[in-house]
Design a protein around this motif. Structure first.
Motif, PDB file in Angstrom:
ATOM      1  N   PRO A  24      -2.524  -0.537 -17.721  1.00 28.28           N
ATOM      2  CA  PRO A  24      -3.954   0.184 -17.208  1.00 28.28           C
ATOM      3  C   PRO A  24      -4.292   1.238 -16.673  1.00 28.28           C
ATOM      4  CG  PRO A  24      -3.521  -1.918 -15.548  1.00 28.28           C
ATOM      5  CD  PRO A  24      -2.707  -0.846 -16.178  1.00 28.28           C
ATOM      6  N   VAL A  25      -5.270   1.757 -17.182  1.00 28.16           N
ATOM      7  CA  VAL A  25      -5.684   3.807 -17.189  1.00 28.16           C
ATOM      8  C   VAL A  25      -5.880   3.500 -15.636  1.00 28.16           C
ATOM      9  CG1 VAL A  25      -7.361   5.807 -17.465  1.00 28.16           C
ATOM     10  CG2 VAL A  25      -6.745   3.570 -19.371  1.00 28.16           C
ATOM     11  N   GLU A  26      -6.546   2.696 -14.367  1.00 30.46           N
ATOM     12  CA  GLU A  26      -6.371   3.278 -13.386  1.00 30.46           C
ATOM     13  C   GLU A  26      -4.583   3.784 -12.369  1.00 30.46           C
ATOM     14  OE1 GLU A  26      -7.877   0.982 -14.963  1.00 30.46           O
ATOM     15  OE2 GLU A  26      -9.643   1.070 -14.714  1.00 30.46           O
ATOM     16  N   GLU A  27      -3.515   3.237 -13.299  1.00 29.27           N
ATOM     17  CA  GLU A  27      -2.869   3.840 -13.101  1.00 29.27           C
ATOM     18  C   GLU A  27      -2.139   5.159 -13.420  1.00 29.27           C
ATOM     19  OE1 GLU A  27       0.064   1.019 -14.291  1.00 29.27           O
ATOM     20  OE2 GLU A  27      -0.617  -0.823 -13.613  1.00 29.27           O
ATOM     21  N   GLY A  28      -2.513   5.695 -14.421  1.00 30.79           N
ATOM     22  CA  GLY A  28      -2.755   7.358 -13.959  1.00 30.79           C
ATOM     23  C   GLY A  28      -3.606   8.336 -12.717  1.00 30.79           C
ATOM     24  N   VAL A  29      -4.158   7.555 -12.192  1.00 27.65           N
ATOM     25  CA  VAL A  29      -4.981   7.836 -11.211  1.00 27.65           C
ATOM     26  C   VAL A  29      -4.528   8.068  -9.924  1.00 27.65           C
ATOM     27  CG1 VAL A  29      -6.429   9.120 -12.507  1.00 27.65           C
ATOM     28  CG2 VAL A  29      -7.238   6.903 -11.488  1.00 27.65           C
ATOM     29  N   THR A  30      -3.661   6.564  -9.517  1.00 34.06           N
ATOM     30  CA  THR A  30      -3.746   5.870  -8.215  1.00 34.06           C
ATOM     31  C   THR A  30      -2.114   5.610  -8.265  1.00 34.06           C
ATOM     32  OG1 THR A  30      -3.639   3.538  -9.857  1.00 34.06           O
ATOM     33  CG2 THR A  30      -5.765   4.415  -8.638  1.00 34.06           C
ATOM     34  N   THR A  31      -1.938   5.873  -6.971  1.00 37.15           N
ATOM     35  CA  THR A  31      -0.349   5.612  -6.874  1.00 37.15           C
ATOM     36  C   THR A  31       0.025   4.756  -5.878  1.00 37.15           C
ATOM     37  OG1 THR A  31      -0.331   6.166  -4.651  1.00 37.15           O
ATOM     38  CG2 THR A  31      -0.474   8.388  -5.626  1.00 37.15           C
ATOM     39  N   PRO A  32       1.133   4.022  -6.581  1.00 41.41           N
ATOM     40  CA  PRO A  32       1.332   2.680  -5.966  1.00 41.41           C
ATOM     41  C   PRO A  32       1.911   3.008  -4.119  1.00 41.41           C
ATOM     42  CG  PRO A  32       2.763   3.831  -7.359  1.00 41.41           C
ATOM     43  CD  PRO A  32       2.340   4.662  -7.333  1.00 41.41           C
ATOM     44  N   LEU A  33       1.307   1.267  -3.461  1.00 46.96           N
ATOM     45  CA  LEU A  33       1.400   1.321  -2.289  1.00 46.96           C
ATOM     46  C   LEU A  33       2.733   1.617  -1.769  1.00 46.96           C
ATOM     47  CD1 LEU A  33      -0.845  -1.840  -1.613  1.00 46.96           C
ATOM     48  CD2 LEU A  33      -0.597   0.815  -0.815  1.00 46.96           C
ATOM     49  N   SER A  34       3.049   2.328  -1.259  1.00 45.78           N
ATOM     50  CA  SER A  34       4.595   2.958  -0.938  1.00 45.78           C
ATOM     51  C   SER A  34       4.258   2.574   0.790  1.00 45.78           C
ATOM     52  CB  SER A  34       5.534   3.482  -0.940  1.00 45.78           C
ATOM     53  OG  SER A  34       4.651   5.216  -0.584  1.00 45.78           O
ATOM     54  N   GLN A  35       5.766   2.508   1.680  1.00 47.61           N
ATOM     55  CA  GLN A  35       5.330   2.920   3.159  1.00 47.61           C
ATOM     56  C   GLN A  35       5.162   3.589   3.696  1.00 47.61           C
ATOM     57  OE1 GLN A  35       6.331   0.339   4.736  1.00 47.61           O
ATOM     58  NE2 GLN A  35       7.336  -0.657   3.527  1.00 47.61           N
ATOM     59  N   ASN A  36       4.719   4.837   3.281  1.00 48.15           N
ATOM     60  CA  ASN A  36       4.096   5.837   3.455  1.00 48.15           C
ATOM     61  C   ASN A  36       2.722   5.557   2.609  1.00 48.15           C
ATOM     62  OD1 ASN A  36       6.468   6.808   4.570  1.00 48.15           O
ATOM     63  ND2 ASN A  36       6.654   8.471   2.320  1.00 48.15           N
ATOM     64  N   ALA A  37       2.511   5.425   1.731  1.00 51.61           N
ATOM     65  CA  ALA A  37       1.566   5.384   1.655  1.00 51.61           C
ATOM     66  C   ALA A  37       0.626   3.778   1.824  1.00 51.61           C
ATOM     67  CB  ALA A  37       0.696   4.537   0.162  1.00 51.61           C
ATOM     68  N   HIS A  38       0.992   2.901   2.989  1.00 52.98           N
ATOM     69  CA  HIS A  38       0.395   2.333   3.760  1.00 52.98           C
ATOM     70  C   HIS A  38       0.028   2.373   4.933  1.00 52.98           C
ATOM     71  CE1 HIS A  38      -0.161  -1.887   4.960  1.00 52.98           C
ATOM     72  NE2 HIS A  38       0.426  -1.627   6.001  1.00 52.98           N
ATOM     73  N   SER A  39       1.248   3.160   5.486  1.00 48.94           N
ATOM     74  CA  SER A  39       0.666   3.809   6.923  1.00 48.94           C
ATOM     75  C   SER A  39      -0.454   4.433   7.072  1.00 48.94           C
ATOM     76  CB  SER A  39       2.279   4.182   7.429  1.00 48.94           C
ATOM     77  OG  SER A  39       2.096   4.997   6.589  1.00 48.94           O
ATOM     78  N   TYR A  40      -0.257   5.895   5.537  1.00 46.74           N
ATOM     79  CA  TYR A  40      -1.353   6.005   5.347  1.00 46.74           C
ATOM     80  C   TYR A  40      -3.006   5.245   5.318  1.00 46.74           C
ATOM     81  CZ  TYR A  40      -4.672  10.340   3.223  1.00 46.74           C
ATOM     82  OH  TYR A  40      -5.787  10.693   2.996  1.00 46.74           O
ATOM     83  N   LYS A  41      -2.643   5.325   4.432  1.00 47.36           N
ATOM     84  CA  LYS A  41      -4.057   4.414   4.718  1.00 47.36           C
ATOM     85  C   LYS A  41      -4.645   2.983   5.727  1.00 47.36           C
ATOM     86  CE  LYS A  41      -4.345   3.475  -0.271  1.00 47.36           C
ATOM     87  NZ  LYS A  41      -4.252   2.324  -1.249  1.00 47.36           N
ATOM     88  N   GLU A  42      -3.208   2.809   6.505  1.00 47.60           N
ATOM     89  CA  GLU A  42      -3.301   2.208   7.787  1.00 47.60           C
ATOM     90  C   GLU A  42      -4.360   2.722   8.947  1.00 47.60           C
ATOM     91  OE1 GLU A  42      -4.011  -1.199  10.005  1.00 47.60           O
ATOM     92  OE2 GLU A  42      -3.664  -0.950   7.994  1.00 47.60           O
ATOM     93  N   SER A  43      -3.677   4.393   8.661  1.00 48.75           N
ATOM     94  CA  SER A  43      -4.147   5.157   9.418  1.00 48.75           C
ATOM     95  C   SER A  43      -5.841   5.005   9.225  1.00 48.75           C
ATOM     96  CB  SER A  43      -3.111   6.630  10.515  1.00 48.75           C
ATOM     97  OG  SER A  43      -3.233   7.443   8.484  1.00 48.75           O
ATOM     98  N   LEU A  44      -5.704   5.543   8.190  1.00 44.99           N
ATOM     99  CA  LEU A  44      -6.759   6.170   7.644  1.00 44.99           C
ATOM    100  C   LEU A  44      -8.374   5.097   8.236  1.00 44.99           C
ATOM    101  CD1 LEU A  44      -7.201   7.441   4.231  1.00 44.99           C
ATOM    102  CD2 LEU A  44      -8.191   8.623   6.444  1.00 44.99           C
ATOM    103  N   ARG A  45      -8.289   3.758   8.526  1.00 44.77           N
ATOM    104  CA  ARG A  45      -8.796   2.845   8.546  1.00 44.77           C
ATOM    105  C   ARG A  45      -9.342   2.790   9.948  1.00 44.77           C
ATOM    106  NH1 ARG A  45      -5.408  -1.266   6.773  1.00 44.77           N
ATOM    107  NH2 ARG A  45      -6.401  -1.053   4.818  1.00 44.77           N
ATOM    108  N   LYS A  46      -8.131   2.811  11.264  1.00 42.57           N
ATOM    109  CA  LYS A  46      -8.150   3.148  12.158  1.00 42.57           C
ATOM    110  C   LYS A  46      -9.079   4.170  12.779  1.00 42.57           C
ATOM    111  CE  LYS A  46      -3.470   0.933  13.994  1.00 42.57           C
ATOM    112  NZ  LYS A  46      -1.827   1.206  13.733  1.00 42.57           N
ATOM    113  N   ASP A  47      -8.410   5.328  12.170  1.00 42.66           N
ATOM    114  CA  ASP A  47      -9.940   6.131  12.084  1.00 42.66           C
ATOM    115  C   ASP A  47     -10.900   6.150  12.516  1.00 42.66           C
ATOM    116  OD1 ASP A  47      -7.256   7.732  13.274  1.00 42.66           O
ATOM    117  OD2 ASP A  47      -7.044   9.181  11.201  1.00 42.66           O
ATOM    118  N   THR A  48     -10.842   5.506  10.697  1.00 40.98           N
ATOM    119  CA  THR A  48     -12.718   5.260  10.649  1.00 40.98           C
ATOM    120  C   THR A  48     -13.109   4.265  11.479  1.00 40.98           C
ATOM    121  OG1 THR A  48     -11.832   5.488   8.259  1.00 40.98           O
ATOM    122  CG2 THR A  48     -13.893   4.293   8.427  1.00 40.98           C
TER     123      THR A  48
END
Length: 167
Positions: free
Chosen positions: A122-146
């Motif tokens: 998919p074209v989207e894979e060129g602009v998105t990053t796969p989920l990793s431990q760091n990305a997951h924790s970053y997204k989780e912190s964003l979710r909590k902050d929001t």
């Protein structure tokens, strides 16, 4: 591989190429003929979306047919050069049974999956990053902050949503 088998596979490739050329030509002419509307305003707003959806489907099918036609042209060229039936990666002979099913293939079974996977991502894979431990924790912190920012405005919780100990 015998000369008779080469002829049979070449006939299959030529027939497939002819069919794909006819399909691509008919899709292109259908696309050109569909643009005879005088106004960009349809009778109903959903009509324009439906037409766009149909056009995108047809363009995707035409693109797929064009890619398939390119593969067939490469296979026909390989027949002329005498390299048909050999894997483009490892050089081993491709089994005749595989060529009967997919005569335009240039890869043995061991290398076919790698080629397909790399071409059809998919074209989207060129602009998105796969989920990793760091990305997951970053997204989780964003979710909590929001949530904390939104919670300051109040919630829709009623007294029955809380424990008795919070009163």
């Amino acid at each position: 591989m015998t000369e008779e088998r080469y002829k049979k596979l070449k006939e299959i490739l030529v027939d497939k190429k002819r069919d794909l050329e006819m399909r691509v030509d008919s899709e292109k002419s259908a696309t050109l003929n569909n643009s005879d509307e005088l106004s960009g305003t349809p009778n109903h707003p959903g009509d324009q979306g439906s037409e766009m959806y149909d056009r995108q489907i047809n363009e995707g099918l035409t693109h797929h047919a064009s890619e398939k036609m390119d593969d067939i042209k490469k296979a026909l060229k390989a027949i002329e050069e005498g390299t048909y039936g050999q894997c483009a990666v490892c050089g081993r002979d491709i089994p005749y049974e595989r060529l009967e099913v997919i005569p335009e293939t240039r890869y043995c079974m061991a290398h076919a999956e790698d080629q397909k996977r790399s071409r059809e991502r998919p074209v989207e894979e060129g602009v998105t990053t796969p989920l990793s431990q760091n990305a997951h924790s970053y997204k989780e912190s964003l979710r909590k902050d929001t949530w904390e920012a939104v919670e300051e405005q109040g919630t829709s919780n009623t007294p029955s949503d809380y424990d008795d100990s919070t009163y």
